[in-house]
Design a protein around this motif. Structure first.
Motif, mmCIF file in Angstrom:
data_model
loop_
_atom_site.group_PDB
_atom_site.id
_atom_site.type_symbol
_atom_site.label_atom_id
_atom_site.label_comp_id
_atom_site.label_asym_id
_atom_site.label_seq_id
_atom_site.Cartn_x
_atom_site.Cartn_y
_atom_site.Cartn_z
ATOM 1 N N THR A 43 0.416 -1.304 0.017
ATOM 2 C CA THR A 43 0.163 -0.164 0.004
ATOM 3 C C THR A 43 0.616 1.411 0.218
ATOM 4 O O THR A 43 2.101 1.144 0.535
ATOM 5 C CB THR A 43 -1.228 -0.329 1.137
ATOM 6 O OG1 THR A 43 -0.286 -0.059 2.063
ATOM 7 C CG2 THR A 43 -1.762 -1.264 1.426
ATOM 8 N N LEU A 44 0.439 2.468 -0.433
ATOM 9 C CA LEU A 44 1.014 3.458 -0.093
ATOM 10 C C LEU A 44 1.236 4.269 0.594
ATOM 11 O O LEU A 44 2.449 4.483 1.645
ATOM 12 C CB LEU A 44 0.009 4.719 -0.958
ATOM 13 C CG LEU A 44 0.332 6.161 -1.194
ATOM 14 C CD1 LEU A 44 1.585 6.189 -2.354
ATOM 15 C CD2 LEU A 44 -0.934 7.030 -1.835
ATOM 16 N N VAL A 64 -0.509 14.040 -7.475
ATOM 17 C CA VAL A 64 0.173 14.849 -6.729
ATOM 18 C C VAL A 64 -0.814 14.438 -5.292
ATOM 19 O O VAL A 64 -0.706 14.352 -4.098
ATOM 20 C CB VAL A 64 1.293 15.825 -6.651
ATOM 21 C CG1 VAL A 64 2.080 16.108 -5.041
ATOM 22 C CG2 VAL A 64 1.941 15.416 -7.724
ATOM 23 N N ARG A 65 -1.701 15.861 -5.542
ATOM 24 C CA ARG A 65 -2.630 15.400 -4.579
ATOM 25 C C ARG A 65 -3.418 15.094 -3.914
ATOM 26 O O ARG A 65 -3.813 14.153 -2.707
ATOM 27 C CB ARG A 65 -3.629 16.490 -5.027
ATOM 28 C CG ARG A 65 -4.852 17.147 -4.231
ATOM 29 C CD ARG A 65 -6.337 17.595 -5.060
ATOM 30 N NE ARG A 65 -7.285 16.960 -5.738
ATOM 31 C CZ ARG A 65 -7.370 16.172 -5.154
ATOM 32 N NH1 ARG A 65 -7.762 15.620 -3.952
ATOM 33 N NH2 ARG A 65 -8.170 15.047 -5.993
ATOM 34 N N GLN A 66 -3.827 14.203 -4.980
ATOM 35 C CA GLN A 66 -4.540 12.190 -4.369
ATOM 36 C C GLN A 66 -3.248 11.437 -3.546
ATOM 37 O O GLN A 66 -3.794 10.850 -2.929
ATOM 38 C CB GLN A 66 -4.731 11.952 -5.225
ATOM 39 C CG GLN A 66 -5.874 12.233 -6.532
ATOM 40 C CD GLN A 66 -6.474 11.253 -7.106
ATOM 41 O OE1 GLN A 66 -5.660 10.351 -7.889
ATOM 42 N NE2 GLN A 66 -7.295 12.212 -8.221
ATOM 43 N N LEU A 72 -0.618 11.471 4.180
ATOM 44 C CA LEU A 72 -0.768 11.966 4.786
ATOM 45 C C LEU A 72 -2.103 11.606 6.477
ATOM 46 O O LEU A 72 -1.853 12.212 7.248
ATOM 47 C CB LEU A 72 -1.241 13.960 4.563
ATOM 48 C CG LEU A 72 -0.294 14.826 4.300
ATOM 49 C CD1 LEU A 72 -1.243 15.735 3.846
ATOM 50 C CD2 LEU A 72 0.813 14.878 4.731
ATOM 51 N N LYS A 73 -2.262 11.078 5.280
ATOM 52 C CA LYS A 73 -3.294 10.182 6.869
ATOM 53 C C LYS A 73 -1.692 9.576 7.809
ATOM 54 O O LYS A 73 -2.567 8.818 9.046
ATOM 55 C CB LYS A 73 -4.205 8.931 6.364
ATOM 56 C CG LYS A 73 -5.378 9.643 5.872
ATOM 57 C CD LYS A 73 -6.056 8.423 4.853
ATOM 58 C CE LYS A 73 -6.652 8.759 4.376
ATOM 59 N NZ LYS A 73 -7.729 8.255 3.883
ATOM 60 N N TYR A 101 2.560 22.381 7.054
ATOM 61 C CA TYR A 101 1.905 22.129 7.862
ATOM 62 C C TYR A 101 1.160 21.138 9.157
ATOM 63 O O TYR A 101 1.359 20.857 10.035
ATOM 64 C CB TYR A 101 0.185 22.761 7.541
ATOM 65 C CG TYR A 101 -1.132 22.746 8.418
ATOM 66 C CD1 TYR A 101 -1.639 23.657 9.439
ATOM 67 C CD2 TYR A 101 -1.832 21.281 8.605
ATOM 68 C CE1 TYR A 101 -1.868 23.952 10.356
ATOM 69 C CE2 TYR A 101 -2.826 22.046 9.849
ATOM 70 C CZ TYR A 101 -3.272 22.999 10.176
ATOM 71 O OH TYR A 101 -3.889 22.703 11.212
ATOM 72 N N ASN A 102 2.119 19.811 7.878
ATOM 73 C CA ASN A 102 1.984 18.407 8.596
ATOM 74 C C ASN A 102 3.233 18.337 9.105
ATOM 75 O O ASN A 102 3.576 16.886 9.719
ATOM 76 C CB ASN A 102 1.751 17.600 7.665
ATOM 77 C CG ASN A 102 0.165 18.158 8.247
ATOM 78 O OD1 ASN A 102 -0.920 16.810 8.306
ATOM 79 N ND2 ASN A 102 -0.759 18.278 6.774
ATOM 80 N N GLY A 103 3.998 19.554 9.129
ATOM 81 C CA GLY A 103 5.236 18.487 9.927
ATOM 82 C C GLY A 103 6.486 17.993 9.464
ATOM 83 O O GLY A 103 7.508 17.557 9.762
#
Length: 278
Positions: A43-44, A64-66, A72-73, A101-103
């Motif tokens: 999996t990714l 890239v967005r997807q 980011l999960k 934003y997510n470090g």
């Protein structure tokens, strides 16, 4: 272990090159393309969990967005995303902010070159992002590229790549039309190319595509579809910059003609064949 997401034509070539020296964990949406690699993630998310440095090599900014939404999960704190995708100049700024934003660190790192230079470590790599992250991944980039340009300013690398690919597409179109014209005037393709490579046509583009033109081999190193996408992004950049550009729309529509003849997945040097037939 280094993570690698995206195994298209150039993505696979870069991943193979990097795997000669480093251990990679690879993932691709179509898993058949991952065959031959030692470590294949199921999996990714597995890539995000196991790797501190993750390379992306995707088709466009939507891809890239997807992928980013899924990455980011996972807690990416302190991890570095090296995005070799040719992005839209606006979207890439959003990716910088999203990962920050997510470090995580985000480096836009579009590459200049296609499959053969990628496999041989001869790419030119343009990088924008935080210097701390750049210095940590520099040894990996040096395995892939002969020349690396670093810019701290977000978005700059992407703008330069889009401008470069406009020149790439325009130059290939000029070469294709010139050779088609010469043949129509009774000159052999071999003579034309030899004179051009020792005259005004002498260029990296002609050197890279000489054998394809001579042999009419349009197996994909850089597809028409990808070039049209990049030319569209470059046009958007011109509009936003309030800069009139006359050639970009003409060049873009010329390559779009290839779609009508089902050539969009072929190497962009196929523009010579299209121009010869017109």
């Amino acid at each position: 272990m280094i993570g690698w997401i995206g195994l298209g034509h150039i993505g696979r070539a870069m991943a193979e090159r990097l795997s000669e020296e480093y251990e990679l964990l690879v993932w691709n949406r179509t898993m058949e393309k991952a065959k031959g690699f030692k470590n294949i993630a199921k999996t990714l998310e597995e890539v995000a969990e196991k790797c501190d440095v993750i390379f992306l090599s995707l088709y466009d900014s939507e891809a890239v967005r997807q992928v980013s939404e899924r990455l980011l999960k996972i807690d990416l704190s302190g991890k570095i995303i090296v995005d070799t995708t040719t992005n839209h100049y606006e979207k890439v700024l959003e990716f910088h902010e999203l990962y920050r934003y997510n470090g995580a660190f985000y480096l836009e790192s579009p590459v200049i070159g296609s499959v053969v230079p990628a496999r041989n470590g001869q790419l030119t790599i343009l990088v924008s992002g935080e210097k701390e992250a750049f210095e940590k991944v520099l040894s990996y980039l040096e395995k892939l590229g002969k020349k690396i340009f670093y810019f701290e300013e977000p978005g700059k690398a992407t703008k330069l790549k889009l401008i470069n690919n406009f020149v790439l597409g325009a130059f290939m179109a000029v070469l294709g039309e010139a050779i088609a014209l010469g043949e129509k005037a009774g000159i052999s393709k071999e003579e034309l190319i030899e004179v051009l490579e020792n005259g005004a046509g002498n260029s990296v583009v002609l050197k890279a595509k000489k054998e394809k033109l001579l042999n009419e081999d349009y197996s994909t190193h850089f597809s028409v579809k990808n070039l049209v996408k990049d030319l569209s992004y470059a046009y958007d950049l011109a509009v936003a910059s309030r800069k009139t550009i006359l050639l970009n729309p003409i060049v873009r529509e010329l390559y779009r003609l290839a779609f009508e003849r089902n050539m969009e997945e072929l190497d962009f040097s196929v523009i010579y064949k299209l121009l010869k037939e017109l």
